[in-house]
Design a protein around this motif. Sequence first.
Motif, short mmCIF file in Angstrom:
data_model
loop_
_atom_site.label_atom_id
_atom_site.label_comp_id
_atom_site.label_asym_id
_atom_site.label_seq_id
_atom_site.Cartn_x
_atom_site.Cartn_y
_atom_site.Cartn_z
N LEU A 152 -8.01 4.06 0.08
CA LEU A 152 -6.66 4.30 0.59
C LEU A 152 -6.65 4.36 2.11
N ARG A 153 -5.71 3.66 2.74
CA ARG A 153 -5.45 3.78 4.18
C ARG A 153 -4.42 4.90 4.32
N PHE A 160 5.87 -5.26 0.47
CA PHE A 160 5.23 -4.06 -0.09
C PHE A 160 6.24 -3.20 -0.83
N ASN A 161 5.68 -2.42 -1.77
CA ASN A 161 6.44 -1.67 -2.77
C ASN A 161 6.24 -0.18 -2.46
N ASN A 199 -3.48 2.97 -7.80
CA ASN A 199 -2.89 1.63 -7.69
C ASN A 199 -2.33 1.32 -6.31
N ALA A 200 -2.27 2.33 -5.43
CA ALA A 200 -1.72 2.10 -4.08
C ALA A 200 -2.83 1.71 -3.11
N VAL A 220 2.68 1.16 -1.38
CA VAL A 220 2.55 2.21 -0.37
C VAL A 220 3.13 3.48 -1.00
N VAL A 221 2.27 4.47 -1.23
CA VAL A 221 2.75 5.70 -1.86
C VAL A 221 3.04 6.74 -0.77
N VAL A 222 4.21 7.34 -0.85
CA VAL A 222 4.60 8.39 0.10
C VAL A 222 4.50 9.73 -0.63
#
Lengths: 218, 218
Positions: A190-191, A33-34, A157-158, A136-138
């Motif tokens: 989104l999760r 994952f990115n 896109n996440a 995975v966006v933070v």
Amino acid sequence: MSIITIERKVLEKNDEIARQNRADFQQHGIFAFNVVSSPGAGKTSILERTLEHIGQELRIAVIEGDVQTDFDARRVARYKVPVVQIVTNGGCHLEARLVRDALAGIELAGLEILIIENVGNLVCPANYDLGEAMKVVVLSTTEGDDKPLKYPGMFLNASVLIINKIDLIPYVNCDLAALRSNALQINPALRVFETSCTTLAGIPEWCDWLKSKVSAKP
Amino acid sequence: MSIITIERKVLEKNDEIARQNRADFQQHGIFAFNVVSSPGAGKTSILERTLEHIGQELRIAVIEGDVQTDFDARRVARYKVPVVQIVTNGGCHLEARLVRDALAGIELAGLEILIIENVGNLVCPANYDLGEAMKVVVLSTTEGDDKPLKYPGMFLNASVLIINKIDLIPYVNCDLAALRSNALQINPALRVFETSCTTLAGIPEWCDWLKSKVSAKP
């Protein structure tokens, strides 16, 4: 020949190499994952807490992307996992080719998780597939609850959103319910996890979910 | 024809329009500056505090750049100053052409300060001249003290650094002296301000400096 055409060709070439990366990950049963975010949202801190929590249990490798310096790779290397630093020298995002080059330095056989930490940038990395299973966006609570609406591309896109630094909620102007609602308005699938790398809140839940992705591998 | 050549042509075209913008600003004696930062570092909040502090005293106009939404223009419009919103629709930085188009909606005669708030991105806007007198980079303490070394381009191209959210120092992992030293290592000429939009610390000093730039106009 227009600039648009050139850009499309660059993206097509990127997607082709991303497909090769993805095929390699699938062949070896690696969940890759990115991780993307603004600078300073806490990507590397989440990575450190993740390695503390499940680094002994799972076989994890890390690719670090930075505009400059190898600070993040040095932070991660303390956890005794394979780590390769990519320095983009001013480049605003990772591309599949850079990841492919980095993969040459990592033993894929037996690996279960590959974490690719992108350059800190909430815009450009959204458009580049690296071959990952998901982005995975933070987002840090300090950035404010309106950011999913202002930077929708990344949230669209996440697959996962980690809302980080929830320990700072009492001190900042951020409504957690509004943040969550704004993110789900952009991408209802989104999760969402809520974490603090200081109190460790949410880290076990995030790591359990990661483990479930590994055990779900064919 | 290589991609590098195309990119150089794009930048050359941008610089040409930036020169036209700069000539207009000089002709009207306008101090124009370009505010850049990561998403959520506090650009708009600093702008609001600035307008509260000197908005009655000086003639100020604002150009807001955002990937999506007009939230920031609406926040600024409450201060009864001319404001134009540019929505880049996914674009990761402002370009001189977008600013030139926005200028068509602003009365330049009599104006003293033009504030251009760029898209939240600590990488790409560094390379685009908009015709401004200088770039002002805002960095939040929540982003960590290593950011000037990790994203040097922006700090090298800026003339002023505003370290914002200093009220959060007790709660975050950021050494203010190290941050300042890292920034000055990249660019020793940086003028540094330390602000909090919550306590208003540093806002008067920043506004006094702004006023000095206006009175210094030929």
